[in-house]
Scaffold this active site. Structure first.
Site, PDB file in Angstrom:
ATOM      1  CB  SER A 415      -0.891   0.001   1.244  1.00  0.00           C
ATOM      2  OG  SER A 415      -0.082  -0.076   2.401  1.00  0.00           O
ATOM      3  CG  HIS A 436      -3.085  -0.347  -2.772  1.00  0.00           C
ATOM      4  ND1 HIS A 436      -3.372   0.986  -2.585  1.00  0.00           N
ATOM      5  CD2 HIS A 436      -3.218  -0.935  -1.562  1.00  0.00           C
ATOM      6  CE1 HIS A 436      -3.646   1.202  -1.292  1.00  0.00           C
ATOM      7  NE2 HIS A 436      -3.545   0.041  -0.662  1.00  0.00           N
ATOM      8  CD  GLU A 448      -4.314   3.791  -5.025  1.00  0.00           C
ATOM      9  OE1 GLU A 448      -3.549   3.213  -4.234  1.00  0.00           O
ATOM     10  OE2 GLU A 448      -4.433   5.026  -5.056  1.00  0.00           O
ATOM     11  CG  ASN A 486      -3.276   4.641   1.432  1.00  0.00           C
ATOM     12  OD1 ASN A 486      -4.463   4.848   1.723  1.00  0.00           O
ATOM     13  ND2 ASN A 486      -2.735   3.437   1.425  1.00  0.00           N
TER      14      ASN A 486
END
Ligand code: T1G
Length: 708
Positions: A415, A436, A448, A486
């Site tokens: 991640s 991800h 992702e 993120n």
């Protein structure tokens, strides 16, 4: 007749075929073509009845959604809509039979309901999905549907917009006959059967409209459900009101009331946002310099390394898609634990009747738990989903380099770690990519897809197709720290903590974002995901932190106290046995101590400051991401936030939302925060440029597409 609609006759039956691929939308020229065909059939004495059918893979899937933007932007005037065609169909002396395969959605179903009859193949679906675009049926769907299926079912179909399978629709009275074999043959035969029968126009049928007493509880229950499940949305309430008008007004009045409600929705920001999302979910699959015809690798066998929360969920995704998957762990205990979690997840779905026990057994049978790399040499894709440590990941990828076949895709579920560094552990960086997933991996739609510097086009194209096969929304992102989602979530959650340090109440910060439309406030989200996740990453990246930059203080302290969130029963909040959050005096004390130690005098913080700081933190970081090319378009960032972070679709996404506010206003606030809170709020140059030019992120996308 335009080639959008074809006309032919089969002995005594005319056949009007809509020919507007890919979904036979009612684009300009299509309604006109159908009307022309109808007039031809009326004038031809040998013709006794008419069949209206879709060419290609579907009947009519609705109005052409691309046209709405032209109307709301003023580029195009709203015309009479479909009503003239619908009345022509309904008043046709020669009965018209709608022959449905694929989908009859929105305007497509409204056209079919104006026909004398409807026949369909069992595999087809019908529905009024307009609410998913923030609008309601605008061609008397809310008026004819209750006349065919009754008030309760019509409300449900218009309020939630979900498709109805043809066999169910037939039981409801919406489909007159289910055609077993060839649709056209079946429709022609049916048309000949009914050619001479008297036809009752749908608009004149009132027997299913019920009485006020019968309907009152239906509408109040619908409004109750809207409040609970469709929070803040205006279209579902408008749909309910439009169907209610069908039960209280004559047809023509009801149509007028529907049109009024439709216009209110169409010109709303909510609808513009949801139409932006509709097209955005399809745009993200278009990758400049990875053409549609790029050769892809067939994915028939998968393997996952790591049977933890993420690895188990990823394995479930492959099993759900019918792809056998090996699931490797390092100890029998971890493997058993992982398989038990998977089995429990599936059993939950069976208990909720999402699928049958047999379906669960088939899925479980597709997952092969093991402690070795046996069979990995035949896998078409291997997904690494182990602990977030670079050393371990590189060790695994180096091992895989010697095991996997040459055309096996090597994907990491990392991640935050660098795909390029992971790829450097292999001799095949072109086969390495990031997949991800978002927790829970078997539930969250977002994937992702992180392209490494050397990731090949074929691996990217395969990953985009695989996302769809797994029922995910795949969004291609660049290999920066935190990728896109993120990376933006960091500033978002950082500002939430700063606001608490500065004086905002915990529950006020969460409530402000919940009231904005987020599924959950930022502090509660931290408790849900686990505060220790970020804590560990901060420790891993400590050496990269710029000195002298303000850092949030509270979550590290909460973690030092063992308060990781829901998983430990307490984090920002204390959780009861039903995981309901309660304020905890221990945290209040901690906040007081931290403020005192930092010399912060708490101040009043209003809701606007909370939403502006959190939402503009997203937009500002998003602008940097765009500038660096780590996201292809601003709409890609929006789709990431809707499908991975609970951002409300009716706000369009963080970048669309900033456009609706106006980038000049956003920039002004960012500059204020920069003056008050220092370098973390430095305005992104792209934000400054677009605001200065009076432009939007959407225009940035269009310019990028034009330049691509
Ligand atoms: N208008 C314009 N373009 C459409 C479209 C539509 N209605 N539906 C699909 N497309 C495009 C889509 O953008 C994509 O384009 C391509 O077709 C294939 O779509 C008057 C007011 C029918 C289930 O909401 O649900 O009628 O990316 O990838 O997966 O009262 O499309 O290739 O350039 O989705 O096979 C109501 C929306 C409209 C149906 C097929 N109807 N569409 O799914 O293909 S409002 C809808 C769908 C209305 C009336 C009201 C799905 C599908 P591109 P796709 P798919």
């Amino acid at each position: 007749m335009s080639d959008l609609v074809l006309y032919s006759t089969q002995q005594d039956v005319a056949v009007i075929t809509v020919n507007n691929p890919p979904v036979n939308a009612l684009s300009p020229g299509v309604p006109e073509g159908i009307a022309e065909g109808l007039a031809k059939a009326a004038a031809d004495e040998t013709v006794k009845a008419v069949v209206l059918i879709g060419g290609g893979r579907s009947f009519i899937a609705g109005a052409d959604i691309k046209e709405f933007g032209k109307v709301t932007s003023g580029e195009k005037k709203r015309e009479g809509g479909l009503h003239p065609l619908l009345y022509a169909l309904e008043d046709s002396v020669k009965p018209v039979v709608a022959a449905i395969h694929g989908q009859a959605f929105g305007g497509g179903l409204e056209v079919a309901m104006a026909c004398a009859y409807r026949v369909a193949v069992a595999a087809a679906n019908v529905g009024q999905p307009e609410v998913k675009l923030g609008i309601i049926p605008g061609a008397a769907g809310t008026q004819r549907l209750p006349r065919l299926v009754g008030v309760a079912k019509a409300v449900e179909m218009c309020q939630f917009g979900d498709p109805v399978k043809v066999p169910v629709a037939a039981k409801l009275g919406l489909i007159d006959r289910v055609i077993e074999r060839d649709l056209l043959e079946g429709a022609l035969a049916y048309a000949r059967e009914v050619a001479a029968a008297p036809v009752m126009k749908v608009r004149e049928r009132n027997e299913k409209l019920g009485t006020a007493e019968e309907n009152a509880p239906i509408f109040s229950a619908a409004r109750e459900a809207a409040k609970k499940r469709q929070r803040q949305l205006m279209a579902p309430l408008a749909a309910i009101a439009a169907v209610e008008a069908a039960t209280t007004m004559p047809f023509a009045e009801g149509v007028k009331e529907e049109a009024r409600l439709f216009a209110e929705c169409l010109f709303s920001t909510q609808s513009k946002a949801m139409i932006h999302v509709f097209f955005g979910e399809r745009t993200v699959a278009k990758i400049p310099n990875v053409p549609k015809e790029t050769v892809t690798y067939p994915i028939k066998r998968a393997a996952v390394i790591g049977a933890g929360t993420m690895g188990g969920g990823i394995a479930m995704n492959y099993a759900n898609a019918g792809i056998p998957v090996l699931l490797k762990e390092t100890s029998q205990e971890a493997l058993d634990r992982g398989m038990k979690t998977i089995s429990r997840n599936y059993a939950g779905s069976v208990a909720k009747r999402r699928f049958t026990q047999q379906a669960m057994d088939e899925r479980m049978a597709r997952i092969t738990p093991q402690l070795t790399y046996d069979g990995f040499d035949e896998a078409d894709i291997i997904v690494e989903a182990v602990f977030e440590g670079m050393a371990l990941k590189k060790e695994i990828f180096a091992a895989l380099d010697g095991i996997a076949k040459s055309d096996c895709i090597l994907a990491s579920n990392t991640s935050t770690l660098s795909i390029d560094e992971i790829a450097s552990a292999t001799k095949r960086p072109q086969m390495v990519i990031g997949h991800h997933f978002f927790s829970p991996a078997n539930v969250m739609r977002l994937l992702e897809i992180v392209r490494g510097r050397e990731t090949s086009k074929e691996v990217i194209a395969t990953s985009m197709g695989l996302a769809k096969a797994l029922g995910k929304i795949g969004v291609l992102v660049g290999n920066c720290r935190g990728f896109v989602g993120n990376r933006m979530f960091g500033p978002y959650r950082r500002e939430a903590q700063f606001l608490v340090e500065e004086g905002a109440a915990i529950e006020a910060v969460d409530k402000a974002m919940y009231d904005f439309g987020m599924a959950m406030g930022p502090l509660q989200v931290g408790d849900l995901a686990g505060l220790d996740v970020g804590w560990r990453i901060r420790k891993e990246f400590q050496h990269l932190e710029a000195a002298g930059v303000r850092k949030p203080l509270l979550e590290d302290r909460l973690c030092e106290m063992g308060r990781y969130g829901q998983k430990t029963g307490a984090g920002w909040y204390k959780y009861d046995e039903n995981r309901r959050p309660n304020l905890d005096p221990v945290v209040e004390d901690l906040i007081g101590q931290v403020r005192a130690a930092a010399g912060i005098t708490p101040r009043a913080v209003d809701e606007a400051e909370v939403t502006d700081r959190l939402l503009y933190a997203l937009a500002n970081e998003g602008a940097r991401i765009l500038e660096e090319g780590m996201a292809l378009r601003s709409v890609d960032i929006d789709i990431i936030y809707l499908n991975g972070y609970g951002f409300p679709a009716h706000r369009g996404g963080p970048m669309f939302y900033a456009d609706t506010v106006g980038l000049d206003k956003v920039l002004a606030r960012v500059r204020e925060f920069h003056a008050q809170h220092g370098p973390l709020w430095k305005p992104a140059p792209l934000l400054e440029r677009l605001a200065g030019e009076g432009k939007t992120f959407a225009q940035f996308d269009r310019a990028a597409a034009a330049g691509a």
